[in-house]
Design a protein around this motif. Structure first.
Motif, short mmCIF file in Angstrom:
data_model
loop_
_atom_site.label_atom_id
_atom_site.label_comp_id
_atom_site.label_asym_id
_atom_site.label_seq_id
_atom_site.Cartn_x
_atom_site.Cartn_y
_atom_site.Cartn_z
N TRP A 1 -5.46 -8.29 -8.66
CA TRP A 1 -5.54 -6.83 -8.59
C TRP A 1 -6.71 -6.29 -9.37
O TRP A 1 -7.27 -6.97 -10.22
CB TRP A 1 -4.25 -6.19 -9.09
N ASN A 2 -7.11 -5.06 -9.01
CA ASN A 2 -8.18 -4.33 -9.69
C ASN A 2 -7.73 -2.90 -9.92
O ASN A 2 -7.03 -2.31 -9.10
CB ASN A 2 -9.46 -4.31 -8.83
N PRO B 1 0.21 -3.37 2.54
CA PRO B 1 -0.91 -4.23 2.90
C PRO B 1 -1.25 -4.08 4.38
O PRO B 1 -0.37 -3.91 5.21
CB PRO B 1 -0.39 -5.64 2.62
N LEU C 1 -9.02 0.92 -10.19
CA LEU C 1 -10.15 1.78 -9.86
C LEU C 1 -10.22 2.94 -10.84
O LEU C 1 -9.26 3.24 -11.54
CB LEU C 1 -10.01 2.32 -8.43
N LEU D 1 -0.78 3.88 -5.83
CA LEU D 1 -1.52 5.08 -6.19
C LEU D 1 -1.02 5.68 -7.50
O LEU D 1 0.11 5.41 -7.92
CB LEU D 1 -1.42 6.09 -5.05
N SER E 1 -4.61 -6.30 0.04
CA SER E 1 -5.02 -5.00 0.59
C SER E 1 -3.99 -3.91 0.38
O SER E 1 -4.20 -2.80 0.83
CB SER E 1 -5.42 -5.10 2.08
N ASP F 1 -5.21 -7.75 -3.96
CA ASP F 1 -6.00 -8.62 -3.09
C ASP F 1 -5.44 -8.71 -1.68
O ASP F 1 -6.17 -9.02 -0.76
CB ASP F 1 -6.11 -10.03 -3.67
N ALA G 1 -14.17 7.90 -1.24
CA ALA G 1 -13.62 6.62 -1.68
C ALA G 1 -14.73 5.60 -1.95
O ALA G 1 -14.56 4.71 -2.76
CB ALA G 1 -12.65 6.08 -0.64
N THR H 1 -6.00 4.17 -9.27
CA THR H 1 -5.41 3.40 -8.18
C THR H 1 -5.51 1.92 -8.50
O THR H 1 -6.53 1.44 -8.96
CB THR H 1 -6.14 3.68 -6.85
N GLU I 1 -1.93 -1.11 -2.03
CA GLU I 1 -2.36 -0.25 -3.13
C GLU I 1 -1.16 0.43 -3.77
O GLU I 1 -0.18 0.74 -3.11
CB GLU I 1 -3.31 0.84 -2.62
N VAL J 1 -5.54 -1.66 -6.74
CA VAL J 1 -5.76 -2.27 -5.43
C VAL J 1 -5.46 -3.75 -5.56
O VAL J 1 -6.00 -4.43 -6.42
CB VAL J 1 -7.21 -2.05 -4.95
N PHE K 1 -7.07 10.65 -5.67
CA PHE K 1 -6.62 9.68 -4.69
C PHE K 1 -6.39 10.33 -3.33
O PHE K 1 -6.30 9.67 -2.33
CB PHE K 1 -5.36 8.93 -5.15
#
Length: 64
Positions: free
Chosen positions: A27-28, A52, A30, A44, A40, A38, A13, A34, A42, A36, A6
């Motif tokens: 959310w997602n 955001p 990675l 970590l 914006s 929606d 990235a 991390t 995060e 992430v 990270f």
């Protein structure tokens, strides 16, 4: 998890990819661990937060 860090340079990235997508929850996850959101923001892998960074509404473009 993959070998990405990270703390990697921004160019690295681009090679990160989503391993778990939850658009219904906003959310997602990675491949480097991390999360992430929606909006914006995060979360970590070390527990630190990236606030955001939204675009002001007057700078958004509308679809025709």
């Amino acid at each position: 998890m993959c070998s990405h860090s990270f703390a990697a340079a921004p160019a690295d990235a681009r090679s990160l990819h989503v391993v778990a997508a939850h658009p219904e929850q906003g959310w997602n996850l990675l491949c480097d661990g991390t999360i992430v959101f929606d909006d914006s923001g995060e979360l970590l892998p070390d527990g630190s937060v990236v606030a955001p960074h939204r675009v002001p509404a007057d700078r958004l473009t509308a679809a025709a």
